[in-house]
Design an enzyme around this catalytic site. Structure first.
Site, PDB file in Angstrom:
ATOM      1  N   LYS A   1     -11.286 -48.605 -39.888  1.00  0.00           N
ATOM      2  CA  LYS A   1     -11.484 -47.183 -40.627  1.00  0.00           C
ATOM      3  C   LYS A   1      -9.682 -48.213 -42.077  1.00  0.00           C
ATOM      4  CE  LYS A   1     -13.969 -43.636 -39.213  1.00  0.00           C
ATOM      5  NZ  LYS A   1     -14.891 -43.046 -39.664  1.00  0.00           N
TER       6      LYS A   1
ATOM      7  N   GLU B   1     -32.190 -35.872 -28.597  1.00  0.00           N
ATOM      8  CA  GLU B   1     -31.361 -35.364 -30.360  1.00  0.00           C
ATOM      9  C   GLU B   1     -31.743 -35.802 -31.137  1.00  0.00           C
ATOM     10  OE1 GLU B   1     -27.352 -36.075 -31.196  1.00  0.00           O
ATOM     11  OE2 GLU B   1     -26.453 -35.574 -28.918  1.00  0.00           O
TER      12      GLU B   1
ATOM     13  N   GLU C   1     -14.156 -42.582 -25.399  1.00  0.00           N
ATOM     14  CA  GLU C   1     -14.468 -43.746 -25.273  1.00  0.00           C
ATOM     15  C   GLU C   1     -13.835 -44.752 -24.942  1.00  0.00           C
ATOM     16  OE1 GLU C   1     -15.496 -46.260 -29.124  1.00  0.00           O
ATOM     17  OE2 GLU C   1     -14.298 -47.173 -28.540  1.00  0.00           O
TER      18      GLU C   1
ATOM     19  N   HIS D   1     -22.053 -50.315 -27.897  1.00  0.00           N
ATOM     20  CA  HIS D   1     -22.591 -50.209 -28.687  1.00  0.00           C
ATOM     21  C   HIS D   1     -22.592 -52.137 -28.357  1.00  0.00           C
ATOM     22  CE1 HIS D   1     -19.092 -47.229 -28.549  1.00  0.00           C
ATOM     23  NE2 HIS D   1     -19.487 -47.366 -29.952  1.00  0.00           N
TER      24      HIS D   1
HETATM   25  N1  GLN Z   1     -23.261 -36.512 -29.085  1.00  0.00           N
HETATM   26  C1  GLN Z   1     -23.996 -37.615 -29.927  1.00  0.00           C
HETATM   27  C2  GLN Z   1     -24.597 -38.437 -30.188  1.00  0.00           C
HETATM   28  O1  GLN Z   1     -24.946 -38.863 -28.732  1.00  0.00           O
HETATM   29  C3  GLN Z   1     -22.774 -37.977 -30.093  1.00  0.00           C
HETATM   30  C4  GLN Z   1     -22.219 -39.038 -30.849  1.00  0.00           C
HETATM   31  C5  GLN Z   1     -21.104 -39.100 -31.501  1.00  0.00           C
HETATM   32  O2  GLN Z   1     -19.621 -39.358 -30.841  1.00  0.00           O
HETATM   33  N2  GLN Z   1     -21.033 -40.381 -33.007  1.00  0.00           N
HETATM   34  O3  GLN Z   1     -24.655 -39.307 -30.715  1.00  0.00           O
END
Ligand code: GLN
Ligand code: ZN
Length: 767
Positions: free
Chosen positions: A120, A496, A677, A706
């Site tokens: 960032k 989600e 992470e 990623h």
């Molecule tokens: N709960 C969100 C997802 O699984 C978390 C995303 C994030 O940490 N940026 O996408």
């Protein structure tokens, strides 16, 4: 005469033309020439717009095909060797650095080369490519981009002020692995290249050059101060035909003010939005030949400027240094705001009246210059219109909700505490949830497939009915729950699928937030974000997630987590109101989320995850300001999380590895389970957690989501065993390091199966 200046214009184009051209070029749909001419068209358009708005110092070389820090690295020849073979064309090397190189199959098998690191840009949501230097790094003038763009501008009748990233900030933004000394040891070699560049710019007709040195607004070491003195001494010598404007932003110069004033540049830019009082400090000290650029229009936010207040600052400066030595400018480059409010036709007129995007901000600057030069009466009409809009905003019942204020006034410290301490809660949760040791779970999201995106787009555009969309989402949730049961995960998520974005989804449903259609801001390269606008007191009208979570829970006997975005992240990833302290806004969001948490609990959801990926990036730029920020950030989270019963388990998630700085704050969140992470840093951060004794449960990500690569069971088992050696296995969870929404099901299923198998193997081995 006071002149209107700009420090940088957004690059992406009003309709994200740059994003589209880049993606087409990368996919092979258009040629390099077509991409480059799109870049030329955008530059010409942006210069034309600024000219038409009356801006006299128009930035040149603020454009970039990907990132201005990467441009600078390429400009001075700092291309790491591993990209040297990326292709004959300069452009291929450039994009290889930004995006990595895919491995080639077949006899000429070339290995995959990962992209350079990205991080960032100060406290913004813009990401830059981290320059990489080697010990003894040599620099050379390896590109003519700034010169070419100056020539291009001049051909279009734009005098142009060339923007360069200053040498000290450039080096400090980079890293030098394996070097004993830091990147500043490379300064002399770099200055020679900047000197050559300045000479060529002067020969091409440059008059002003803007040097961006945002580090001047940060805490500096003595070494860095000396580097600044040395660098600008040499640059002034090398540029006797040019006028240098030294720009710092994102904060006040503070204790660096005397240093900045001593650097001898012809101009000095001050961020007077974040630090208005520094003008009064600077004025008595400004050398008699220095031009002051007054950053009075907020380049980081979307509000209409209080022109009276801005004008008062301008007049204060003119009184002391005279109008010929004053420029009015945005506080920083306008890179961080959307381009044109005119496009937001769906927002109501009242709200629009309170806002200003890049174009509107430039119009304000030109108005301020006129007011300073011709007197307030010459622009009285515009000033009074602006005054009126501000007054309306201050008084609007859409902003100030007495019920919210009344509820906030009832918050007392007891609301920030769970009923019992962690050990008791852990007992109650163990009994209720009955999970195995090393429980497996995910971070929440599952693949956002083209189907999912299409269904949502159809629904939003009115092409699909609410009930069609509802049943589509239910189908997705059911499929996701079934897949997780088959994989053998212990704690499930609903996936989600209904969320376009973890912040926008909630912003759409909370009072006090507005969503733009086209308010895009560059995040990195071709990636743009559309931050919601938080304009008023935040309140929750109705439940936001409960129906999806309880539907998912109804399908399984295993626990399904409720999934929320935390107050700090809701704040940090939005444009927020500037009429009250951030702390207060954050507390309002915390309170609204508290209601949602309780409603999830009442619906029978036993585990609720409140994501706070933005907690660390919210840290102020100056260390002295950290404790205050961390106090209110932690409190807002606790306000959201603490109302539940002992047996309801609160999770939180963060996705970055640098924890040492905020370790105490993370402990104070007092979440029952923290997932973080670690996959990319190979668990290094667990050392911090071991050394300092993290007291609650923790799920270090053992699978790097990623990358499309599917990690093997053995690899994850190894990671897990290492985690067990740092943290008591009774307090360990097993999960990927972030959400899976960017991955494909073909990748996710085998990876999670291997993860579950790894957990089982370690359980069997250590029982
Ligand atoms: N709960 C969100 C997802 O699984 C978390 C995303 C994030 O940490 N940026 O996408
Ligand atoms: Zn994450």
């Amino acid at each position: 005469m006071v002149v209107a200046a700009n420090l940088g214009f957004p690059r992406i184009g009003c309709n994200r033309e740059l994003k589209k051209a880049l993606e087409q070029y990368w996919s092979g749909a258009i040629s390099a020439d077509a991409l480059l001419s799109q870049g030329r068209r955008l530059r010409a358009e942006h210069w034309r717009v600024q000219q038409a708005l009356g801006i006299e110092r128009i930035p040149v070389n603020d454009f970039s095909l990907y990132d201005h820090v990467l441009d600078t690295a390429v400009l001075v020849g700092a291309v790491p060797r591993r990209y040297a073979g990326a292709g004959a064309a300069e452009l291929d090397t450039y994009f290889a650095m930004a995006r990595g190189l895919a491995g080639a199959a077949g006899p000429s098998a070339a290995a995959e080369v990962p992209a350079m690191e990205m991080t960032k840009w100060f406290d913004t949501n813009y990401h830059y490519i981290v320059p990489e230097f080697e010990p003894g790094q040599r620099f050379s003038l390896a590109s003519t981009k700034p010169i070419d763009e100056l020539v291009e501008a001049r051909q279009l009748g734009v005098a142009g002020r060339v923007v360069l990233l200053g040498p000290v900030s450039f080096l400090l933004l980079g890293k030098m692995p394996g070097g004993q000394a830091g990147p500043l040891s490379l300064l002399d070699g770099l200055l020679a290249v900047y000197g050559e560049l300045l000479a060529r710019l002067a020969a091409a007709g440059a008059v002003w050059v803007q040097f961006d040195e945002p580090y001047l607004a940060l805490d500096l070491t003595e070494e860095t101060r000396q580097a600044f003195s040395h660098a600008y001494h040499r640059l002034n010598q090398a540029s006797s035909d040019l006028s240098l404007m030294l720009a710092s932003y994102f904060g006040g110069l503070g204790d660096n003010l005397p240093l900045a004033l001593s650097l001898g540049t012809r101009g000095l830019h001050l961020d007077l939005v974040r630090a208005p009082r520094q003008l009064a400090e600077a004025l008595p000290l400004v050398p008699s030949s220095t031009t002051l650029s007054l950053g009075v229009v907020d380049g980081r936010n979307v509000w209409r400027t209080d022109l009276d207040r801005a004008l008062a600052l301008v007049e204060q400066a003119v009184d002391v240094v005279g109008s010929d030595r004053v420029e009015v400018a945005p506080s920083c480059s306008l890179l961080h705001v959307p381009i044109d409010l005119e496009q937001e036709t769906h927002l109501d007129g009242e709200l629009r009246g309170w806002l200003a995007f890049a174009r509107q901000k430039l119009a304000e600057l030109s108005l301020l210059a006129r007011a300073a030069n011709e007197g307030r009466t010459a622009v009285e009409q515009e000033l009074s219109a602006s005054r009126q809009a501000l007054a309306d905003r201050r008084r609007s019942p859409r902003i100030h909700k007495p019920e919210v204020a009344a509820r906030l006034s009832t918050i007392d410290p007891s609301l920030l505490e769970r009923h019992s301490a962690y050990p008791q809660r852990a007992d109650a949760q163990r009994k209720r949830l009955g999970l195995p040791r090393l429980p497996t779970t995910t971070i929440g999201s599952f693949p956002q497939t083209p189907d999912v995106r299409k269904a949502r787009a159809d629904f939003k555009a009115g092409r699909a009915s609410p009930s069609d969309y509802e049943s589509f989402c239910r189908g997705q949730i059911a499929g996701t729950v079934r897949a997780q049961e088959q994989i053998g995960l212990d704690v499930l998520a609903h996936g989600e699928c209904e969320r376009n974005d973890m912040v926008e989804y909630f912003a759409e449903q909370l009072d006090g937030y507005a969503i733009t259609r086209n308010g895009w801001v560059q995040s990195y390269g071709s990636r743009c974000v559309k931050p919601p606008i938080l304009f008023g007191d935040v309140a929750r009208g109705q439940a936001m997630t409960v129906r999806w979570s309880s539907y998912a829970q109804s399908l399984s006997s295993r626990p399904v987590k409720g999934m929320l975005t935390g107050p700090v992240t809701m704040l940090k990833w939005s444009f927020v109101r500037d009429d009250q302290p951030l702390e207060l806004t954050c507390r309002q969001i915390g309170l609204a989320l508290r209601d949602e948490v309780l409603e999830l609990e009442a619906a029978g959801i036993g585990i609720i995850q409140i994501d706070e990926p933005a907690l660390r990036e919210g840290l102020p730029l100056r260390r002295a300001d950290w404790p205050t920020y961390l106090r209110w950030a932690v409190d807002a989270f606790r306000l959201a999380a603490s109302a539940v019963r002992d047996e309801t388990q609160i999770h939180t998630h963060m996705c970055y590895a640098q924890f040492a700085d905020i370790f105490d704050a993370i402990v104070e969140l007092d979440a029952d389970v923290l997932s973080i992470e670690t996959a990319r840093s190979r668990m290094e951060l667990l050392d911090t957690f071991r050394a300092r004794g993290y007291p609650n449960e923790i799920g270090p990500g053992i699978y790097d989501i990623h990358s499309p690569r599917i990690p093997s069971r053995a690899e994850m088992e190894d990671m897990l065993r290492r985690a067990c050696s740092c943290i008591d296995a009774d307090r360990l969870w097993v999960n990927p390091d972030c959400g899976l929404k960017t991955r494909r099901w073909q990748e996710v299923i085998p990876a999670l199966e291997a993860m579950v198998a790894a957990a089982q193997a370690v359980r069997a081995g250590s029982s």
